[in-house]
Design a protein around this motif. Structure first.
Motif, PDB file in Angstrom:
ATOM      1  N   ARG A 230       0.815  -1.216   0.000  1.00 39.95           N
ATOM      2  CA  ARG A 230       0.000   0.000   0.000  1.00 39.95           C
ATOM      3  C   ARG A 230       0.852   1.271   0.000  1.00 39.95           C
ATOM      4  O   ARG A 230       0.471   2.298   0.559  1.00 39.95           O
ATOM      5  CB  ARG A 230      -1.006   0.007   1.167  1.00 39.95           C
ATOM      6  CG  ARG A 230      -1.994  -1.143   1.123  1.00 39.95           C
ATOM      7  CD  ARG A 230      -3.134  -0.951   2.100  1.00 39.95           C
ATOM      8  NE  ARG A 230      -2.719  -0.992   3.484  1.00 39.95           N
ATOM      9  CZ  ARG A 230      -2.527  -2.094   4.174  1.00 39.95           C
ATOM     10  NH1 ARG A 230      -2.695  -3.279   3.592  1.00 39.95           N
ATOM     11  NH2 ARG A 230      -2.165  -2.069   5.448  1.00 39.95           N
ATOM     12  N   LYS A 271     -12.979   8.541  10.070  1.00 37.41           N
ATOM     13  CA  LYS A 271     -13.533   7.194   9.917  1.00 37.41           C
ATOM     14  C   LYS A 271     -13.456   6.704   8.472  1.00 37.41           C
ATOM     15  O   LYS A 271     -13.183   5.524   8.215  1.00 37.41           O
ATOM     16  CB  LYS A 271     -14.986   7.183  10.401  1.00 37.41           C
ATOM     17  CG  LYS A 271     -15.650   5.799  10.357  1.00 37.41           C
ATOM     18  CD  LYS A 271     -17.069   5.874  10.883  1.00 37.41           C
ATOM     19  CE  LYS A 271     -17.709   4.484  10.906  1.00 37.41           C
ATOM     20  NZ  LYS A 271     -17.760   3.886   9.557  1.00 37.41           N
ATOM     21  N   HIS A 274     -10.144   5.233   7.694  1.00 33.91           N
ATOM     22  CA  HIS A 274     -10.053   3.893   8.287  1.00 33.91           C
ATOM     23  C   HIS A 274     -10.787   2.882   7.414  1.00 33.91           C
ATOM     24  O   HIS A 274     -10.290   1.767   7.176  1.00 33.91           O
ATOM     25  CB  HIS A 274     -10.634   3.902   9.695  1.00 33.91           C
ATOM     26  CG  HIS A 274      -9.646   4.358  10.743  1.00 33.91           C
ATOM     27  ND1 HIS A 274      -8.508   3.647  11.048  1.00 33.91           N
ATOM     28  CD2 HIS A 274      -9.641   5.451  11.545  1.00 33.91           C
ATOM     29  CE1 HIS A 274      -7.827   4.275  11.997  1.00 33.91           C
ATOM     30  NE2 HIS A 274      -8.497   5.389  12.320  1.00 33.91           N
ATOM     31  N   ASP A 275     -11.984   3.250   6.934  1.00 34.30           N
ATOM     32  CA  ASP A 275     -12.756   2.338   6.088  1.00 34.30           C
ATOM     33  C   ASP A 275     -12.003   2.014   4.805  1.00 34.30           C
ATOM     34  O   ASP A 275     -11.965   0.854   4.361  1.00 34.30           O
ATOM     35  CB  ASP A 275     -14.114   2.967   5.746  1.00 34.30           C
ATOM     36  CG  ASP A 275     -15.006   3.100   6.964  1.00 34.30           C
ATOM     37  OD1 ASP A 275     -14.727   2.434   7.970  1.00 34.30           O
ATOM     38  OD2 ASP A 275     -15.982   3.880   6.898  1.00 34.30           O
ATOM     39  N   ALA A 277      -8.726   2.110   4.353  1.00 32.83           N
ATOM     40  CA  ALA A 277      -7.574   1.266   4.691  1.00 32.83           C
ATOM     41  C   ALA A 277      -8.005  -0.183   4.902  1.00 32.83           C
ATOM     42  O   ALA A 277      -7.315  -1.122   4.479  1.00 32.83           O
ATOM     43  CB  ALA A 277      -6.878   1.816   5.932  1.00 32.83           C
ATOM     44  N   GLU A 278      -9.156  -0.388   5.543  1.00 30.72           N
ATOM     45  CA  GLU A 278      -9.643  -1.754   5.767  1.00 30.72           C
ATOM     46  C   GLU A 278     -10.006  -2.434   4.445  1.00 30.72           C
ATOM     47  O   GLU A 278      -9.739  -3.619   4.246  1.00 30.72           O
ATOM     48  CB  GLU A 278     -10.859  -1.718   6.694  1.00 30.72           C
ATOM     49  CG  GLU A 278     -10.528  -1.411   8.150  1.00 30.72           C
ATOM     50  CD  GLU A 278      -9.626  -2.486   8.750  1.00 30.72           C
ATOM     51  OE1 GLU A 278      -9.839  -3.675   8.448  1.00 30.72           O
ATOM     52  OE2 GLU A 278      -8.701  -2.119   9.499  1.00 30.72           O
ATOM     53  N   ARG A 279     -10.617  -1.708   3.531  1.00 34.12           N
ATOM     54  CA  ARG A 279     -10.966  -2.304   2.237  1.00 34.12           C
ATOM     55  C   ARG A 279      -9.715  -2.685   1.456  1.00 34.12           C
ATOM     56  O   ARG A 279      -9.674  -3.739   0.809  1.00 34.12           O
ATOM     57  CB  ARG A 279     -11.812  -1.321   1.424  1.00 34.12           C
ATOM     58  CG  ARG A 279     -13.205  -1.080   1.993  1.00 34.12           C
ATOM     59  CD  ARG A 279     -14.041  -0.290   1.023  1.00 34.12           C
ATOM     60  NE  ARG A 279     -15.363  -0.012   1.559  1.00 34.12           N
ATOM     61  CZ  ARG A 279     -16.359   0.529   0.861  1.00 34.12           C
ATOM     62  NH1 ARG A 279     -16.171   0.838  -0.407  1.00 34.12           N
ATOM     63  NH2 ARG A 279     -17.528   0.772   1.418  1.00 34.12           N
ATOM     64  N   LYS A 281      -6.890  -3.404   2.778  1.00 36.40           N
ATOM     65  CA  LYS A 281      -6.304  -4.537   3.483  1.00 36.40           C
ATOM     66  C   LYS A 281      -6.983  -5.839   3.078  1.00 36.40           C
ATOM     67  O   LYS A 281      -6.337  -6.888   2.933  1.00 36.40           O
ATOM     68  CB  LYS A 281      -6.415  -4.310   4.988  1.00 36.40           C
ATOM     69  CG  LYS A 281      -5.753  -5.384   5.841  1.00 36.40           C
ATOM     70  CD  LYS A 281      -5.865  -5.027   7.312  1.00 36.40           C
ATOM     71  CE  LYS A 281      -5.221  -6.112   8.177  1.00 36.40           C
ATOM     72  NZ  LYS A 281      -5.323  -5.789   9.626  1.00 36.40           N
ATOM     73  N   ARG A 282      -8.315  -5.783   2.870  1.00 31.88           N
ATOM     74  CA  ARG A 282      -9.061  -6.976   2.454  1.00 31.88           C
ATOM     75  C   ARG A 282      -9.045  -7.152   0.930  1.00 31.88           C
ATOM     76  O   ARG A 282      -9.669  -8.058   0.414  1.00 31.88           O
ATOM     77  CB  ARG A 282     -10.516  -6.875   2.938  1.00 31.88           C
ATOM     78  CG  ARG A 282     -10.672  -6.876   4.444  1.00 31.88           C
ATOM     79  CD  ARG A 282     -12.136  -7.070   4.829  1.00 31.88           C
ATOM     80  NE  ARG A 282     -12.982  -6.004   4.316  1.00 31.88           N
ATOM     81  CZ  ARG A 282     -13.322  -4.915   5.009  1.00 31.88           C
ATOM     82  NH1 ARG A 282     -12.848  -4.752   6.252  1.00 31.88           N
ATOM     83  NH2 ARG A 282     -14.113  -3.996   4.485  1.00 31.88           N
TER      84      ARG A 282
END
Length: 770
Positions: A230, A271, A274-275, A277-279, A281-282
């Motif tokens: 990333r 937020k 963060h959302d 970054a999580e996507r 990551k997945r």
């Protein structure tokens, strides 16, 4: 298939197709020439060995050589496959040469005679088959050319073999020819489809490349890529500029760090970051994700879309996406959202916003077993401001009203504009109805103070109706409707009044609806009638005129008092036609009276805001023949408070015509001295309340009447005391010096026929007696 063979209908892309077919032939001229000459020599040598006369074989060879050279030269000059040309002529030329070549290759089968030998026929068929195969390979993209050569030669070979006594071999020749034809057609189809797909793919690749270059150079958006950790890679200058840094400094920087700015050190990310970054990551794609970023210490909003990148083996390489700065668009969207919920003129919440707040307040009151209130208020006399001074002044007045209303709101309260001159206040927590009513009275007092707009001093009041939730309405719609009914009640009381909702208002509203419905057809049905009340000279009781009073008798409602239907006629804009009927009827009736008697007609403020009113008066006088001096127009003081000067100008026009002007109900509600100075009234009418008070010895009433009489005398006006019903009241009025008297003592309102009865015989004018 039909198009490939040149048999299809006209098509827009036929030229493009012909060029695709002809392109493989380009540069094949030498190959065709060498193959043709070589096979011609082989065929000639074979014919000689199979007992074909040498001159015949030599002659055929010479023709073939000449044809081959001519064909080579003809095709060498052709721009085969040139995309700038249609290619139709070249296509047809190929077909003609193929058929001519087929004719020349048919001849060797029959140079022995009409019944060639089997060995000759087999040898010629073998050579022709090789020629057909060669042509099918060279001209595979032009199936019509192949068919024009293969079909005639195969048929000729089959016939020759049959004549040579080998029908089974003739069948083989035909099958071979058919297979070659099918091969040519299918191969040509596949080839053209492949070339078409290849061209489309090439065009798309060129378009994508062009768009990407255009995107990078001129678009406000930018491309971005990350590796599998990333981190930013291949940072474009546009992305670097958007982030306020250089491409070298950003290369290898974590994407989240580049977007977070100073928040990277604290870890306090929004937020949405963060959302995202999580996507990532997945390894999930995302589209149109709005994220806040910090550029140079300033907050911005970006819209990001991206998908994971995979190699041919499916290995994860990182993310590739596009981004754009949508800070301005977001600000515009927020402004639009605000405009959808707030009134543009006053800045107050609009109906939608108020409804939402009321819904929350009502829901809380229901759950907590408390109370809330909805207060709806309507400005009194505002319409006259718009009608006389114009809407710009009215808008500025509304803005001042909104500012005063907003200044009175306590924490938790919401005030807003419903539309026009109607406002509302939502009270989320109230102890009882008294709390709401006290606030309503304070609002009326505040809004009733004078306003100054464009050097005009304006006076408006407010009528307020309120309903308590949830007992007066468990839903927003019910509570709003009931507060509206309360508002109607307050306006019916004359304005500047607070009215609570009571269940009986529903019946009154229905009665009002029925009355308005009946009132709209009353004129057409002839339900109105004028009654006339005498006005006499105070000194000797001589009759000097009548006041025209309207009466309404309806089949459904019966006799309806003017106090009930006149305000309704004003609200429903029916007062103008009714007032015009009164004016024309009274003038016509007055012409039947003695010439020294005048007729007085009441005119409402709504009529005086109509710019056509003066023309209606002139028309009524002309139609009836009544002299203007015998017509008296009665107006109340409220007329001047309901407009900004237009009524006064209209009244001055009527006075200029010679029409008399009377000021009714003098001193009952407002100070009228200013109006007496501005407008030349003929008569001042003293209200009955002062007459009754003076007869009872009330010093205030006596002082007021004396002051009015003195003021009228000094201004050259007469005075008329209204409502005199007893002899004591009449004597008191005479003692105080009033000019005229009107009341039941001298006569009740009477129909026109009774008025005419007073004048029989014509030369006698008796005084009306009680």
């Amino acid at each position: 298939m039909r198009t490939l063979l040149g048999l299809g209908a006209h098509q827009e892309d036929i030229g493009d197709l012909r060029q695709l077919q002809l392109a493989p032939l380009r540069g094949k001229g030498s190959l065709r020439l060498s193959m043709g000459i070589g096979m011609a020599f082989v065929a000639a040598f074979t014919m000689i060995t199979t007992r074909v006369a040498l001159p015949v074989a030599s002659g055929w060879l010479a023709v073939m050589l000449l044809f081959g050279l001519l064909s080579y030269r003809a095709f060498a000059k052709l721009p085969l496959g040139d995309p700038k040309l249609q290619g139709g002529a070249e296509f047809h030329m190929c077909n003609r040469h193929a058929f001519a070549s087929a004719v020349l290759w048919i001849l060797p089968f029959w140079l022995q005679g009409g019944a060639p030998g089997l060995d000759h026929s087999l040898a010629m068929w073998a050579i022709a088959l090789l020629m057909m195969l060669t042509l099918a390979m060279i001209a595979h993209s032009v199936p019509s050319t192949c068919l024009l050569f293969i079909v005639p030669v195969s048929l000729s070979a089959a016939i020759a073999l049959i004549r040579g006594g080998a029908p089974q071999l003739a069948g083989v020749a035909l099958v071979a020819g058919l297979l070659l034809c099918a091969f040519s057609l299918r191969f040509a189809q596949s080839y053209i489809r492949f070339r078409r797909a290849e061209e489309v793919l090439h065009e798309k690749s060129e378009t994508v490349s062009l768009l990407l270059r255009e995107f990078e150079e001129t678009s406000a958006d930018w491309l971005w890529q990350t590796d599998n950790a990333r981190r930013l890679i291949h940072v474009s200058p546009r992305l670097a500029y958007a982030l306020g840094s250089s491409a070298e400094a950003l290369e290898g920087l974590p994407l989240l760090q580049a977007l977070a700015g100073d928040a990277w050190e604290t870890g306090q990310f929004p937020k949405t970051l963060h959302d995202m970054a999580e996507r990532m990551k997945r390894r999930e794609s995302f589209s149109n994700l709005i994220v806040p970023v910090t550029i140079g210490g300033k907050p911005r909003w970006w819209e990001l879309s991206a998908s994971p990148r995979l190699d041919d083996q499916g290995k994860y390489l990182g993310f590739r996406g596009v981004g754009s700065d949508v800070t301005e668009q977001r600000a515009s969207a927020e402004q639009i959202a605000r405009m959808a919920r707030f009134d543009n003129l006053t800045g107050l919440p609009n109906r939608l916003h108020l409804t939402e707040n009321l819904g929350r307040a009502l829901g809380h009151a229901t759950e907590a077993k408390t109370r809330c209130a909805l207060m709806i208020l309507d400005l009194d006399r505002f319409k006259a401001v718009n009608d006389t001074l114009g809407h710009p002044v009215g808008d500025k007045l509304l803005a001042q009203v909104a500012a005063r209303l907003k200044s009175m709101m306590e924490p938790g309260m919401t005030c807003g504009r419903l539309g026009g001159d109607e406002f509302a206040v939502v009270l989320p927590n109230v102890q009882d109805a008294k709390e709401a009513e006290d606030l309503a009275h304070r609002i009326i007092a505040t809004l009733s103070r004078p306003y100054v707009v464009d050097n005009h001093q304006l006076f408006v009041g407010a009528s307020v109706g309120y309903a308590m939730g949830p007992q007066d309405g468990a839903t927003v719609e019910t509570l709003t409707r009931n507060a509206d009914l309360a508002l109607y009640k307050s306006k019916d009381k004359g304005g500047n009044v607070v009215a609570p909702y009571v269940p009986s208002l529903h019946a009154q509203a229905e009665e009002r609806r029925v009355m308005e419905q009946e009132l709209r057809g009353a004129l057409d049905r002839g339900e109105f009638e004028l009654y006339y009340q005498p006005v006499v000279t105070a000194e000797d009781g001589t009759l000097n005129g009548f006041e025209a009073l309207i009466r309404w008798t309806n089949q459904t409602l019966g006799n309806v008092s003017p106090g009930r239907f006149i305000p309704l006629a004003e609200d429903s804009r029916l007062i103008a036609p009714i007032g015009e009927w009164v004016l024309r009827t009274a003038c016509a009736e007055a012409m039947r009276w003695p010439s020294n008697l005048k007729v007085a007609i009441n005119v409402s403020a709504e009529q005086l805001t109509d710019p056509n009113f003066a023309a209606v008066v002139v028309s009524a006088l002309a139609q009836s023949g009544l002299p203007p001096q015998r017509l008296e127009i009665e107006v109340t003081e409220s007329v001047f408070l309901r407009d900004g000067g237009g009524a006064a100008q209209l009244l001055d026009q009527l006075i200029a015509l010679g029409i008399r002007l009377s000021l009714d109900d003098f001193g009952t509600g407002y100070s009228s001295l200013g109006y007496l100075r501005k407008t030349q009234f003929s008569t001042i009418k003293v209200d009955r309340t002062f007459v009754v008070g003076a007869a009872k010895g009330a010093t205030e009433s006596i002082a007021i009447i004396r002051a009015v009489v003195a003021l009228a005398d000094s201004l050259g006006m007469s005075t008329t005391a209204e409502g005199a019903e007893t002899e004591l009241e009449v004597e008191t009025i005479r003692t105080l010096g009033c000019s005229n008297i009107q009341g039941y003592y001298y006569g009740r309102p009477m129909p026109a026929s009774d008025v005419l009865a007073l004048f029989r015989p014509p030369d006698s004018l008796p005084c009306a007696a009680a």
